[in-house]
Design a protein around this motif. Structure first.
Motif, PDB file in Angstrom:
ATOM      1  N   ASP A 245       0.842  -1.197   0.000  1.00  0.00           N
ATOM      2  CA  ASP A 245       0.000   0.000   0.000  1.00  0.00           C
ATOM      3  C   ASP A 245       0.879   1.249   0.000  1.00  0.00           C
ATOM      4  OD1 ASP A 245      -2.949  -1.048   0.767  1.00  0.00           O
ATOM      5  OD2 ASP A 245      -1.457  -2.155   1.931  1.00  0.00           O
ATOM      6  N   ILE A 283      -2.880  12.069  -9.039  1.00  0.00           N
ATOM      7  CA  ILE A 283      -3.333  10.688  -8.843  1.00  0.00           C
ATOM      8  C   ILE A 283      -4.720  10.501  -9.456  1.00  0.00           C
ATOM      9  CG2 ILE A 283      -3.991   8.979  -7.105  1.00  0.00           C
ATOM     10  CD1 ILE A 283      -1.877  10.229  -5.260  1.00  0.00           C
ATOM     11  N   LYS A 284      -5.588  11.495  -9.285  1.00  0.00           N
ATOM     12  CA  LYS A 284      -6.939  11.404  -9.857  1.00  0.00           C
ATOM     13  C   LYS A 284      -6.890  11.347 -11.379  1.00  0.00           C
ATOM     14  CE  LYS A 284      -9.579  13.746  -6.208  1.00  0.00           C
ATOM     15  NZ  LYS A 284     -10.426  14.920  -5.909  1.00  0.00           N
ATOM     16  N   SER A 287      -5.921   7.913 -12.506  1.00  0.00           N
ATOM     17  CA  SER A 287      -6.915   6.869 -12.258  1.00  0.00           C
ATOM     18  C   SER A 287      -8.302   7.236 -12.787  1.00  0.00           C
ATOM     19  CB  SER A 287      -6.983   6.561 -10.756  1.00  0.00           C
ATOM     20  OG  SER A 287      -7.090   7.745  -9.993  1.00  0.00           O
ATOM     21  N   ASP A 299     -13.280   5.978  -5.926  1.00  0.00           N
ATOM     22  CA  ASP A 299     -12.451   4.787  -6.119  1.00  0.00           C
ATOM     23  C   ASP A 299     -12.082   4.682  -7.592  1.00  0.00           C
ATOM     24  OD1 ASP A 299     -12.488   3.803  -3.437  1.00  0.00           O
ATOM     25  OD2 ASP A 299     -14.544   3.124  -3.772  1.00  0.00           O
ATOM     26  N   ARG A 301      -8.697   3.092 -10.510  1.00  0.00           N
ATOM     27  CA  ARG A 301      -7.741   2.017 -10.781  1.00  0.00           C
ATOM     28  C   ARG A 301      -6.712   2.499 -11.781  1.00  0.00           C
ATOM     29  NH1 ARG A 301      -9.693  -3.859 -13.161  1.00  0.00           N
ATOM     30  NH2 ARG A 301      -7.643  -4.856 -13.300  1.00  0.00           N
ATOM     31  N   LEU A 313      -3.038  -0.857  -9.514  1.00  0.00           N
ATOM     32  CA  LEU A 313      -3.086   0.020  -8.354  1.00  0.00           C
ATOM     33  C   LEU A 313      -4.548   0.368  -8.113  1.00  0.00           C
ATOM     34  CD1 LEU A 313      -0.155   2.500  -9.179  1.00  0.00           C
ATOM     35  CD2 LEU A 313      -0.053   0.450  -7.780  1.00  0.00           C
ATOM     36  N   ARG A 314      -5.109  -0.074  -6.994  1.00  0.00           N
ATOM     37  CA  ARG A 314      -6.484   0.268  -6.626  1.00  0.00           C
ATOM     38  C   ARG A 314      -6.440   1.557  -5.809  1.00  0.00           C
ATOM     39  NH1 ARG A 314      -9.296  -4.628  -7.315  1.00  0.00           N
ATOM     40  NH2 ARG A 314      -8.330  -5.493  -9.195  1.00  0.00           N
ATOM     41  N   VAL A 315      -7.050   2.592  -6.316  1.00  0.00           N
ATOM     42  CA  VAL A 315      -6.948   3.924  -5.727  1.00  0.00           C
ATOM     43  C   VAL A 315      -8.228   4.253  -4.963  1.00  0.00           C
ATOM     44  CG1 VAL A 315      -6.616   6.379  -6.210  1.00  0.00           C
ATOM     45  CG2 VAL A 315      -5.424   4.667  -7.588  1.00  0.00           C
ATOM     46  N   SER A 316      -8.082   4.708  -3.722  1.00  0.00           N
ATOM     47  CA  SER A 316      -9.217   5.145  -2.917  1.00  0.00           C
ATOM     48  C   SER A 316      -8.935   6.550  -2.412  1.00  0.00           C
ATOM     49  CB  SER A 316      -9.442   4.196  -1.732  1.00  0.00           C
ATOM     50  OG  SER A 316     -10.473   4.684  -0.897  1.00  0.00           O
ATOM     51  N   VAL A 326      -5.352   9.689   0.205  1.00  0.00           N
ATOM     52  CA  VAL A 326      -5.368   8.692  -0.868  1.00  0.00           C
ATOM     53  C   VAL A 326      -4.614   7.453  -0.401  1.00  0.00           C
ATOM     54  CG1 VAL A 326      -4.724   8.161  -3.247  1.00  0.00           C
ATOM     55  CG2 VAL A 326      -5.425  10.482  -2.644  1.00  0.00           C
ATOM     56  N   MET A 328      -3.287   3.811  -2.167  1.00  0.00           N
ATOM     57  CA  MET A 328      -3.146   2.957  -3.342  1.00  0.00           C
ATOM     58  C   MET A 328      -2.810   1.539  -2.875  1.00  0.00           C
ATOM     59  SD  MET A 328      -0.853   5.118  -6.032  1.00  0.00           S
ATOM     60  CE  MET A 328      -1.434   6.609  -6.838  1.00  0.00           C
TER      61      MET A 328
END
Length: 613
Positions: A245, A283-284, A287, A299, A301, A313-316, A326, A328
């Motif tokens: 992570d 980052i946004k 993804s 959320d 990816r 990479l799963r982005v929240s 954030v 990842m």
């Protein structure tokens, strides 16, 4: 629009399998020249239809007999066909490079004879060049040309476009040339996270971004070159160090970046606080999230192909007090081996667990806290059961790894697609084995029990501290004791402990106080050797590298069923199971300590106190 024989485009003498029909648009420029516009993806697929071995034969570098020998050797030893042919001495690296260039329609570049300008080198950090095995060569009309050691990794070009925000054009060079060029050009310009952060800190921070970018413009913020460089380096270093992570956390006076590796968070040098929005916006953008929305969780990816390996990479994104945080999640199949033989289970426990997962019906539960490796164990079990004669369906939240041959269903509670809802649908698809990501409530537990009663083997997880507690948890959810005894076949509890780094492992003499934490008589404990990691470059001076599982497997025997039917406590069930030979988590950890695999501190931290005889 019309069709054209692609064979008209390629040199005469190519084999028939390279000819195919493609469609394109013919346009006329003002001076009357004609040209074709083809989709890049179609071009790549078309070019890839010619096999490298056949190209080597067509170029006269291999004979047909030699090609057959190479193919036979490749079956035995694996590896790329070009590497196998070089290893067998049939061709040279230069000849393979020539064939790859023709296969992918890319030019060949000799890096030894190429002068690379400093501004081109600045676009690609050393870490990126080393991981992707590429070398930036030139920048013309906003198009960056990179020499690739592996042009077959076409997805790497898409990754570079995503990382660098520029149009990328590929060229071919040998691996030796690329590595030599990286060593030569980056030797006097080593760059670390600290260097990039220092560069950002030197920029004007009075509400203006790096190099004069207006922070009021979200697009300019996310497109600022130093922001890209910092984020690229953080992501690639995390992948290289096999992190699970990456955390980006805004606070009132600082913006923390922390990376979780081997279950422990390590803090990086924080970038300037006023750049938090710029980093989050970047980052946004990567993804495909809404950079203007800061009030709601999002959320996304990011799909990467690093070194020929697929990495997700799963982005929240979560709105917090001082901005947006954030996380990842790094999903790298090369780090997680979905193989029961490689998860660290001792032979006796593994043999018993294999017998459980081969049962025709029943419920097999895996328990443990978040991050204890439950999903990896279940995926490994399903991977082993995955054959043409078995129908396997899963419901997961989220789907972490795509397994060929298994039907996987994602959970989406926002629209009512819960574990229970999916499980009802799964039963109408004639499954043999079912995975329910987690039993969270009575409804899911009831349907799982009914599935087991109707002839299915059901796998699922629970969040409990050990195996006996899983039975009491099901009772607390409302599942009747008689249904638990009729369906549950086994419960596996597990934890992950860090491995001692093999490079700096050292024998030491623990104190009596430390040994007492193992709850063993001192005279018994002193019979064993104990190890710890001193810290070295390989393990980033942590003393640990990698993790291994410790396991507690409870087989539901007739005696255990009697305990469940009598609604006895978890402690009473544990005593019966231990008398029947169950190895507890602490005992499993002790074996790893005595084998020199992990440390006393790790086992004490991950297991509860118990009476060990």
């Amino acid at each position: 629009m019309f069709s054209v024989q692609f064979s008209d485009w390629i040199p005469k003498g190519n084999p028939p399998d390279s000819a195919c029909v493609v469609s394109g648009l013919m346009d006329r420029s003002r001076d009357g020249d004609e040209f074709w516009t083809l989709k890049t993806e179609h071009w790549k697929r078309t070019m890839a239809q010619r096999k490298l071995g056949q190209i080597l034969v067509d170029l006269g570098h291999l004979t047909d007999d030699q090609l057959w020998d190479v193919l036979e050797e490749q079956k035995q030893s694996s590896g790329l066909i070009g590497q196998v042919a070089v290893r067998m001495g049939f061709v040279t690296e230069a000849q393979v490079t020539e064939a790859l260039a023709e296969q992918w329609g890319m030019p060949i570049i000799s890096l030894a004879e190429t002068n690379i300008p400093p501004n081109v080198l600045e676009m690609v950090p050393q870490t990126m060049a080393e991981i992707y095995k590429i070398m930036p060569v030139s920048l013309k009309n906003d198009v960056l040309t990179v020499a690739m050691a592996d042009p077959q990794n076409v997805a790497a070009l898409d990754d570079l476009r995503n990382f660098l925000g520029a149009e990328i054009r590929g060229a071919v060079s040998s691996l030796a040339d690329v590595e030599a060029a990286i060593a030569r050009y980056y030797a006097d310009r080593p760059e670390s996270i600290e260097d990039v952060v220092a560069e950002l800190a030197n920029e004007d921070d009075d509400n203006r971004g790096p190099k004069g970018y207006d922070l009021a413009s979200e697009e300019e913020m996310s497109d600022a070159a130093p922001i890209k460089k910092l984020l690229n380096m953080v992501i690639l270093l995390a992948i290289r160090d096999q992190a699970s992570d990456i955390h980006f956390e805004p606070f009132e006076d600082e913006f923390k970046i922390r990376v979780k590796a081997d279950g422990i968070l390590y803090e990086m040098v924080p970038p300037p606080r006023h750049l938090a929005n710029a980093i989050v916006s970047r980052i946004k953008v990567m993804s495909d999230l809404d950079i203007a929305e800061r009030r709601l969780p999002q959320d996304g990816r990011i799909e990467l192909n690093v070194g020929g390996n697929q990495v997700d990479l799963r982005v929240s994104v979560l709105p917090v007090l001082f901005g947006e945080a954030v996380v990842m999640r790094v999903l790298d199949r090369t780090v997680v081996a979905l193989d029961l033989n490689k998860i660290g289970m001792d032979p006796t426990t593994l043999s018993r667990f294999r017998r459980m997962i081969e049962l025709p019906n029943g419920i097999v539960l895996v328990t443990g806290p978040t991050g204890s490796g439950k999903t990896t164990t279940l995926y490994s079990a399903l991977n082993e059961l995955n054959d043409i004669s078995t129908k396997v369906i899963t419901s997961e939240d989220p789907i972490e790894y795509d397994i060929e041959g298994i039907t996987q269903c994602p959970v989406n509670p926002d629209i009512g697609v819960t574990f229970a809802a999916i499980l009802r649908g799964i039963l109408r698809h004639d499954p043999d084995k079912i995975l329910v990501g987690e039993i969270r409530d009575y409804e899911t537990g009831e349907i799982a029990v009914q599935s087991a009663l109707t002839g299915h083997l059901v796998f699922s997880t629970l969040h409990t501290n050990d195996a006996p507690t899983a039975i009491t948890r099901l009772r607390d959810m409302g599942v009747p004791a008689f249904l638990i005894t009729a369906t549950v076949e086994g419960i596996l509890a597990q934890r992950l402990v860090r491995r001692i780094c093999s490079e700096c492992r050292t024998v030491f003499d623990p104190s009596d106080e430390l040994l007492l934490e193992l709850q063993l008589p001192l005279e018994t404990a002193r019979k064993y050797k104990f190890y710890y990691g001193k810290g070295c470059g390989r393990c980033n001076n942590s003393g640990y590298k990698g993790r291994v599982g410790i396991y507690e497997l409870l087989t539901v025997t007739d005696e255990i069923r009697d305990c469940v039917a009598a609604e006895q406590s978890a402690d009473e069930i544990r005593d019966v199971a231990r008398n029947q030979g169950m190895t507890t988590l602490r005992e499993s950890g002790l074996k790893l300590i005595f084998d020199g695999i992990t440390t006393i501190d790790e086992v004490v931290r991950e297991t509860v106190m118990e009476d060990v005889e």
